[in-house]
Design a protein around this motif. Structure first.
Motif, PDB file in Angstrom:
ATOM      1  N   ALA A   1     -10.106  13.215  12.611  1.00 50.36           N
ATOM      2  CA  ALA A   1      -9.795  12.594  13.767  1.00 50.36           C
ATOM      3  C   ALA A   1     -10.771  11.764  14.385  1.00 50.36           C
ATOM      4  CB  ALA A   1      -9.309  13.662  14.973  1.00 50.36           C
ATOM      5  N   LEU A   2     -12.088  12.134  14.211  1.00 47.94           N
ATOM      6  CA  LEU A   2     -13.049  11.381  14.562  1.00 47.94           C
ATOM      7  C   LEU A   2     -13.538   9.991  13.613  1.00 47.94           C
ATOM      8  CD1 LEU A   2     -15.113  13.750  16.410  1.00 47.94           C
ATOM      9  CD2 LEU A   2     -14.039  12.245  17.719  1.00 47.94           C
ATOM     10  N   SER A   3     -13.447  10.412  12.396  1.00 50.09           N
ATOM     11  CA  SER A   3     -14.127   9.469  11.332  1.00 50.09           C
ATOM     12  C   SER A   3     -13.620   8.111  11.545  1.00 50.09           C
ATOM     13  CB  SER A   3     -13.709  10.219  10.255  1.00 50.09           C
ATOM     14  OG  SER A   3     -14.601  11.246  10.087  1.00 50.09           O
ATOM     15  N   PRO A   4     -12.305   7.993  11.707  1.00 47.84           N
ATOM     16  CA  PRO A   4     -11.746   6.448  11.812  1.00 47.84           C
ATOM     17  C   PRO A   4     -12.766   5.509  12.634  1.00 47.84           C
ATOM     18  CG  PRO A   4     -10.009   7.929  11.746  1.00 47.84           C
ATOM     19  CD  PRO A   4     -11.209   8.710  11.935  1.00 47.84           C
ATOM     20  N   SER A   5     -13.256   6.151  13.714  1.00 48.85           N
ATOM     21  CA  SER A   5     -14.074   5.206  14.841  1.00 48.85           C
ATOM     22  C   SER A   5     -15.260   4.855  14.151  1.00 48.85           C
ATOM     23  CB  SER A   5     -14.313   6.043  16.122  1.00 48.85           C
ATOM     24  OG  SER A   5     -15.180   5.249  17.020  1.00 48.85           O
ATOM     25  N   LYS A   6     -15.563   3.517  14.500  1.00 47.63           N
ATOM     26  CA  LYS A   6     -16.974   3.006  13.874  1.00 47.63           C
ATOM     27  C   LYS A   6     -18.209   3.446  15.039  1.00 47.63           C
ATOM     28  CE  LYS A   6     -14.845  -0.817  11.616  1.00 47.63           C
ATOM     29  NZ  LYS A   6     -14.868  -2.604  11.326  1.00 47.63           N
ATOM     30  N   ASP A   7     -17.761   3.960  16.148  1.00 46.77           N
ATOM     31  CA  ASP A   7     -18.845   4.231  17.060  1.00 46.77           C
ATOM     32  C   ASP A   7     -19.410   5.346  16.851  1.00 46.77           C
ATOM     33  OD1 ASP A   7     -18.232   1.820  18.587  1.00 46.77           O
ATOM     34  OD2 ASP A   7     -16.469   2.611  19.423  1.00 46.77           O
ATOM     35  N   VAL A   8     -18.757   6.144  16.122  1.00 45.37           N
ATOM     36  CA  VAL A   8     -19.404   7.938  15.779  1.00 45.37           C
ATOM     37  C   VAL A   8     -19.638   8.021  14.196  1.00 45.37           C
ATOM     38  CG1 VAL A   8     -18.306   8.762  17.887  1.00 45.37           C
ATOM     39  CG2 VAL A   8     -17.021   8.802  15.478  1.00 45.37           C
ATOM     40  N   ARG A   9     -20.490   8.561  14.173  1.00 41.85           N
ATOM     41  CA  ARG A   9     -20.788   9.369  12.802  1.00 41.85           C
ATOM     42  C   ARG A   9     -20.676  10.632  12.799  1.00 41.85           C
ATOM     43  NH1 ARG A   9     -25.500   5.951  13.270  1.00 41.85           N
ATOM     44  NH2 ARG A   9     -26.729   8.051  13.625  1.00 41.85           N
ATOM     45  N   VAL A  10     -19.764  11.297  12.104  1.00 42.51           N
ATOM     46  CA  VAL A  10     -19.152  12.747  11.947  1.00 42.51           C
ATOM     47  C   VAL A  10     -19.707  13.371  10.748  1.00 42.51           C
ATOM     48  CG1 VAL A  10     -17.368  14.065  12.572  1.00 42.51           C
ATOM     49  CG2 VAL A  10     -17.527  11.809  13.135  1.00 42.51           C
ATOM     50  N   GLU A  11     -20.235  14.653  11.075  1.00 43.73           N
ATOM     51  CA  GLU A  11     -20.544  15.761   9.895  1.00 43.73           C
ATOM     52  C   GLU A  11     -20.060  17.295  10.401  1.00 43.73           C
ATOM     53  OE1 GLU A  11     -25.366  15.704  11.029  1.00 43.73           O
ATOM     54  OE2 GLU A  11     -24.530  16.491   9.223  1.00 43.73           O
ATOM     55  N   VAL A  12     -19.773  17.788   9.310  1.00 41.46           N
ATOM     56  CA  VAL A  12     -19.082  19.235   9.705  1.00 41.46           C
ATOM     57  C   VAL A  12     -20.492  20.166   9.665  1.00 41.46           C
ATOM     58  CG1 VAL A  12     -17.604  21.136   9.084  1.00 41.46           C
ATOM     59  CG2 VAL A  12     -16.950  18.634   9.059  1.00 41.46           C
TER      60      VAL A  12
END
Length: 323
Positions: free
Chosen positions: A51-62
């Motif tokens: 859900a968060l990954s498409p945004s260029k404003d955030v870098r997401v990891e599990v």
């Protein structure tokens, strides 16, 4: 005599103590209009990551919860999200990047249509001031070694004062060692003031061994003192030594993680930044102060500083010219 000479030279005093403050002001003005970098967010589920990954404003990891809490404490991530229900946000409200990350995540995940809770985590060691103090200690040691040693030697040569020492029985090693010993004296004062100020005024943690911190700063002072001796060994005038010192220290001021993390630089330059002595000193100080690292963890960095100190001082003794 070395101590009296240092305090009489206003230029050396300024470059040792005033220049880091001036550089802070310049960098603050230079980066005031810079758009914010993408914030780092850790999540506990693949659904949240998707859900968060498409945004260029955030870098997401599990990440699992223990690893995420450690990453949040050390400043590697800005926010940790647990899926719930209710969805839980773990962040440090004293860090602007954490507050920004929470607002961005809420907006992306449509907080208004989902039940959520928050847990505020304020960890000494994760704030910007905690990152800054070790960097200021390292930069101060570098400035003191380069300007407080190299600049003064060339000024003495320029005034024909060193020439008079040729007739004395003093050896080159004794003369050069006097500058190093002077820097060690100032090191005790500088380190005590900076550590005490950070600890008592801002609550900057000192999780590791104080003797280890003192040992690292000693190696840093010897390293940069040796570099200062080397660049001053043959320089004949003030413009030459000014140019040489600036050529050496400016890349380290900007690229060795004094005011911002070296991770912001492209991967292609990372290997070069790792071998800079100020990078080694800053990283070692932060590891001991903020993470409680032991001697084995900082041994490679200590070895680098020691090697540079030995090599530069040895070469300086061989090539030093009295006139």
């Amino acid at each position: 005599m070395r101590l009296r000479t240092f305090w009489r030279e206003t230029g050396a005093v300024f470059w040792t103590f005033g220049f880091p403050l001036a550089l802070t002001l310049v960098l603050g003005v230079a980066f005031r209009d810079r758009p914010p970098d993408a914030v780092s967010i850790a999540v506990q589920s693949e659904a949240l990551r998707a859900a968060l990954s498409p945004s260029k404003d955030v870098r997401v990891e599990v990440l699992a919860e223990p690893a995420a809490r450690e990453a949040l404490r050390t400043g590697r991530i800005s926010l940790f999200i647990q899926p719930g229900p209710p969805r839980t946000y773990l962040f440090d409200p004293t860090r602007p990047d954490s507050r920004l990350a929470r607002a961005l995540a809420e907006n992306i995940l449509d907080h208004a249509h989902a039940e959520a809770a928050e847990m505020r985590v304020t960890e000494p060691g994760a704030r910007y001031v905690d990152f800054l103090v070790p960097g200021l200690i390292g930069s101060n040691i570098m400035s003191s070694g380069m300007w407080g040693v190299g600049y003064v030697i060339v000024e003495l040569r320029n005034k024909r004062l060193i020439k008079r020492l040729v007739a004395t029985p003093m050896k080159k090693t004794h003369f050069l060692a006097s500058f190093v010993l002077m820097r060690l004296f100032f090191l005790v004062v500088e380190l005590t003031i900076l550590l005490s100020f950070g600890y008592f005024v801002f609550g900057v943690p000192i999780r590791g061994s104080l003797p280890l911190i003192a040992g690292l700063t000693l190696l840093g002072s010897l390293c940069f003192g040796g570099m200062g001796l080397l660049v001053a060994s043959r320089a004949q005038n003030m413009p030459t030594i000014n140019g040489l010192i600036n050529l050496i220290i400016m890349p380290m001021f900007l690229g060795s993680g004094v005011f911002f993390s070296t991770s912001k630089f492209p991967p292609v330059v990372q290997p070069f930044l790792r071998v800079l002595p100020l990078t080694a000193l800053n990283d070692a100080l932060r590891a001991v102060m903020l993470q409680g690292a032991g001697i084995s963890a900082v041994l490679p960095k200590a070895a680098l500083l020691s090697g540079i100190a030995v090599v530069t001082f040895s070469i300086a003794v061989k090539v030093f010219r009295w006139r």
